[in-house]
Design a protein around this motif. Sequence first.
Motif, PDB file in Angstrom:
ATOM      1  N   VAL A 301      41.046  47.673  43.050  1.00  0.00           N
ATOM      2  CA  VAL A 301      40.051  46.548  43.162  1.00  0.00           C
ATOM      3  C   VAL A 301      40.103  45.985  44.325  1.00  0.00           C
ATOM      4  N   PRO A 302      38.825  46.372  44.993  1.00  0.00           N
ATOM      5  CA  PRO A 302      38.745  45.624  46.426  1.00  0.00           C
ATOM      6  C   PRO A 302      38.390  44.060  46.314  1.00  0.00           C
ATOM      7  N   TRP A 303      39.022  43.325  45.755  1.00  0.00           N
ATOM      8  CA  TRP A 303      38.770  41.840  45.567  1.00  0.00           C
ATOM      9  C   TRP A 303      38.348  41.239  47.036  1.00  0.00           C
ATOM     10  N   GLU A 304      37.428  40.243  47.086  1.00  0.00           N
ATOM     11  CA  GLU A 304      36.949  39.647  48.170  1.00  0.00           C
ATOM     12  C   GLU A 304      37.970  38.374  48.470  1.00  0.00           C
ATOM     13  N   ALA A 305      38.410  37.758  47.313  1.00  0.00           N
ATOM     14  CA  ALA A 305      39.070  36.626  47.315  1.00  0.00           C
ATOM     15  C   ALA A 305      40.755  37.001  47.460  1.00  0.00           C
ATOM     16  N   GLU A 306      41.179  36.079  48.189  1.00  0.00           N
ATOM     17  CA  GLU A 306      42.657  36.304  48.216  1.00  0.00           C
ATOM     18  C   GLU A 306      43.409  35.494  46.971  1.00  0.00           C
ATOM     19  N   GLY A 307      44.197  36.255  46.449  1.00  0.00           N
ATOM     20  CA  GLY A 307      44.880  35.884  45.384  1.00  0.00           C
ATOM     21  C   GLY A 307      44.554  36.772  44.027  1.00  0.00           C
ATOM     22  N   CYS A 308      43.525  37.410  44.243  1.00  0.00           N
ATOM     23  CA  CYS A 308      43.019  38.363  43.217  1.00  0.00           C
ATOM     24  C   CYS A 308      44.111  39.650  43.169  1.00  0.00           C
ATOM     25  N   ALA A 309      44.148  40.122  44.276  1.00  0.00           N
ATOM     26  CA  ALA A 309      45.309  41.275  44.195  1.00  0.00           C
ATOM     27  C   ALA A 309      46.542  40.960  43.788  1.00  0.00           C
ATOM     28  N   ARG A 310      47.099  39.563  43.697  1.00  0.00           N
ATOM     29  CA  ARG A 310      48.446  39.375  43.505  1.00  0.00           C
ATOM     30  C   ARG A 310      48.412  39.098  41.872  1.00  0.00           C
ATOM     31  N   GLU A 337      23.602  38.080  30.286  1.00  0.00           N
ATOM     32  CA  GLU A 337      23.326  39.025  31.256  1.00  0.00           C
ATOM     33  C   GLU A 337      24.531  38.825  32.308  1.00  0.00           C
ATOM     34  N   ARG A 338      25.249  37.913  32.366  1.00  0.00           N
ATOM     35  CA  ARG A 338      26.488  37.818  33.287  1.00  0.00           C
ATOM     36  C   ARG A 338      27.676  37.289  32.317  1.00  0.00           C
ATOM     37  N   PRO A 339      28.254  38.121  31.640  1.00  0.00           N
ATOM     38  CA  PRO A 339      29.338  37.648  30.509  1.00  0.00           C
ATOM     39  C   PRO A 339      30.625  37.457  31.184  1.00  0.00           C
ATOM     40  N   PHE A 340      31.370  36.667  30.678  1.00  0.00           N
ATOM     41  CA  PHE A 340      32.699  36.240  31.071  1.00  0.00           C
ATOM     42  C   PHE A 340      33.414  37.385  30.883  1.00  0.00           C
ATOM     43  N   VAL A 341      33.998  37.944  31.933  1.00  0.00           N
ATOM     44  CA  VAL A 341      34.952  39.221  31.903  1.00  0.00           C
ATOM     45  C   VAL A 341      36.433  38.908  32.083  1.00  0.00           C
ATOM     46  N   LEU A 342      37.371  39.377  30.994  1.00  0.00           N
ATOM     47  CA  LEU A 342      38.705  39.347  31.195  1.00  0.00           C
ATOM     48  C   LEU A 342      39.316  40.662  31.745  1.00  0.00           C
ATOM     49  N   LEU A 343      39.892  40.803  32.673  1.00  0.00           N
ATOM     50  CA  LEU A 343      40.343  41.913  33.536  1.00  0.00           C
ATOM     51  C   LEU A 343      41.724  42.058  33.834  1.00  0.00           C
ATOM     52  N   ALA A 344      42.429  42.995  33.407  1.00  0.00           N
ATOM     53  CA  ALA A 344      43.858  43.231  33.709  1.00  0.00           C
ATOM     54  C   ALA A 344      43.964  44.500  34.768  1.00  0.00           C
ATOM     55  N   GLN A 345      44.689  44.207  35.519  1.00  0.00           N
ATOM     56  CA  GLN A 345      45.270  45.474  36.802  1.00  0.00           C
ATOM     57  C   GLN A 345      46.635  45.728  36.523  1.00  0.00           C
ATOM     58  N   GLN A 346      47.065  46.166  35.355  1.00  0.00           N
ATOM     59  CA  GLN A 346      48.545  46.490  35.437  1.00  0.00           C
ATOM     60  C   GLN A 346      49.241  47.361  36.384  1.00  0.00           C
ATOM     61  N   SER A 347      48.525  48.281  36.878  1.00  0.00           N
ATOM     62  CA  SER A 347      49.128  49.595  37.567  1.00  0.00           C
ATOM     63  C   SER A 347      49.254  49.018  39.009  1.00  0.00           C
ATOM     64  N   LEU A 348      48.762  47.809  39.359  1.00  0.00           N
ATOM     65  CA  LEU A 348      49.138  47.247  40.649  1.00  0.00           C
ATOM     66  C   LEU A 348      50.633  46.976  40.521  1.00  0.00           C
ATOM     67  N   PHE A 349      51.187  46.515  39.379  1.00  0.00           N
ATOM     68  CA  PHE A 349      52.397  46.258  39.484  1.00  0.00           C
ATOM     69  C   PHE A 349      53.536  47.147  38.808  1.00  0.00           C
ATOM     70  N   ASP A 350      52.967  48.217  38.044  1.00  0.00           N
ATOM     71  CA  ASP A 350      53.584  49.138  37.176  1.00  0.00           C
ATOM     72  C   ASP A 350      53.166  50.583  37.458  1.00  0.00           C
ATOM     73  N   PRO A 351      53.922  51.024  38.573  1.00  0.00           N
ATOM     74  CA  PRO A 351      53.563  52.328  39.052  1.00  0.00           C
ATOM     75  C   PRO A 351      53.240  53.714  37.866  1.00  0.00           C
ATOM     76  N   THR A 352      54.026  53.374  36.723  1.00  0.00           N
ATOM     77  CA  THR A 352      54.016  54.377  35.658  1.00  0.00           C
ATOM     78  C   THR A 352      52.702  54.377  35.048  1.00  0.00           C
ATOM     79  N   ARG A 353      51.697  53.658  35.384  1.00  0.00           N
ATOM     80  CA  ARG A 353      50.379  53.501  34.638  1.00  0.00           C
ATOM     81  C   ARG A 353      49.310  54.603  35.262  1.00  0.00           C
ATOM     82  N   ALA A 354      49.442  54.904  36.384  1.00  0.00           N
ATOM     83  CA  ALA A 354      48.482  55.794  37.185  1.00  0.00           C
ATOM     84  C   ALA A 354      49.204  56.957  38.080  1.00  0.00           C
TER      85      ALA A 354
END
Length: 475
Positions: A301-310, A337-354
């Motif tokens: 995911v191409p996050w704009e803010a530093e910290g999101c990719a960590r 219209e703008r819901p609070f979204v909870l997002l997880a990006q496991q594959s960034l830290f776990d190569p077995t996911r993708a």
Amino acid sequence: MSVSRTYDAVVVGSGPNGLAAAVELARNGMRVAVLEGRSIIGGGTRSAQITLPGFVHDLGSAIHPLGYASPFFRLLPLEDHGLKWIHPQAPLAHPFDDGEAAVLERSIGATAARLGHDAVAYRRLMEPISADAGRIAGFFVGRPSLLRHPLALASSGIRSLRNAEGLARSLFEGERARSLFAGNAAHSFLPLDRSPSAMFGLLLGTLGHAFGWPFPKGGSQALADALASYLASLSGEIYTGAPVRSVDDVPRTRAVLFDVTPRQLLDIAGEHFTEGYCGALKRYRYGPGVFKVDFALDGPVPWEAEGCARAGTVHLGGTLEEVTAGESAVARGEHPERPFVLLAQQSLFDPTRAPEGKHTVWAYCHVPNGSTFDMTGRIEAQIERFAPGFTDLILDKRAAGTADLERWNPNLVGGDINGGYMDLRQLFTRPMPRLNPYSTPAGGLYICSSSTPPGGGVHGMCGYLAARSALRYLA
Ligand SMILES: Cc1cc2nc3c(=O)[nH]c(=O)nc-3n(C[C@H](O)[C@H](O)[C@H](O)COP(=O)(O)OP(=O)(O)OC[C@H]3O[C@@H](n4cnc5c(N)ncnc54)[C@H](O)[C@@H]3O)c2cc1C
């Protein structure tokens, strides 16, 4: 499927609480069987390739601060049975429209350092609770130890009974700290002006610092599989494709523990209960549901803010005002219209996911119970808002509304993932006010799902505590 043996205890349902109950019974020498209605065990902790080949998605739970900190799971040799916890660099990020993010780091100091004027208030709030978190957890499995900060903890206990919006405003001056706290509190599924939403803000923040927000390598299924493997080593048995529709479907046994919610318990065993108990089960309240989307992506995911990719988890909802407004709308039966979204990006830290270079994203937002509204577009828009270019990366996606979720797992009534509403009235007294919430008026019949204390989430404590209660009966 017919199971002809005789058991000390039978557990109906193989969610984390069902498996935890079975393990605790088997650890104490009981002859145990688990009957699971579906063809695969795990309930809310299942994973599968539901988009493209090679992309492993968590069908239910993704991130496990409660599972990792669970005093019961910590007693078990789950690592010997294949469980490996993965800790992302940072537990959580909460981005804003200015391209910056608040980041819940493992270190309280590092988290506070990004909160400007609120750094001192944040440290003062989090340091005493985090220092005692392990000791408090041990208390629940009979391992009490002296607390380091009893007075500060008492004051946090009182604060946790407040509503999150009021507490965030009174503790913090700035938007960063307030919003970070609000995002964690929104896990309660309560409007943030309702108590005890603050409890979830305090709990999840504390767990992040004291334990981290890890997830199992390979998918949350690995936690269910490790529990099942340990259960097998204790001679416990599991039967899949074995739905229980009435108590008559259960093989000969002295006790039955139901990993189901009150509505199903009533259908399955209602005739064995008193009128009063049936009435209470009928009155049991379910909370809002979720709308979930799993994405297979061509890149991170191409996050704009530093910290999101960590961070393993990202909360998308902007300011305290926006998160509060979204959760209040859901409580009124509306779809923000703008819901609070909870997002997880496991594959960034776990190569077995993708597959190499590709990624998975798990995301959901809250919706009214039983909602039939398709939130896919609104979830994607929230991600795109903080990660421009996200939608161009989507290779495939799979959405699940409340009815899809309930079809998959009957415990998800109307899409409620917590086994019932968790407001002040129903959090500690679920499924009804009763000295022993796990027992029923029918001797030998127990309820062990997240519809009992301490409620929703993957921690196995409902199952463990129900099993302790059943063990006293079986003694
Ligand atoms: C989309 C989603 C996201 C979530 N995210 C998280 C998260 O990130 N972290 C977290 O900690 N928690 C999360 N949760 C919540 C968590 O998954 C649940 O709180 C937890 O799984 C509850 O465990 P349980 O054992 O009580 O019930 P469940 O996990 O729901 O298991 C119940 C089991 O019983 C079986 N069953 C039901 N009725 C019968 C019957 N009549 N006969 C036989 N079998 C039956 C079901 O098939 C199922 O396998 C999430 C849940 C969902 C759905």
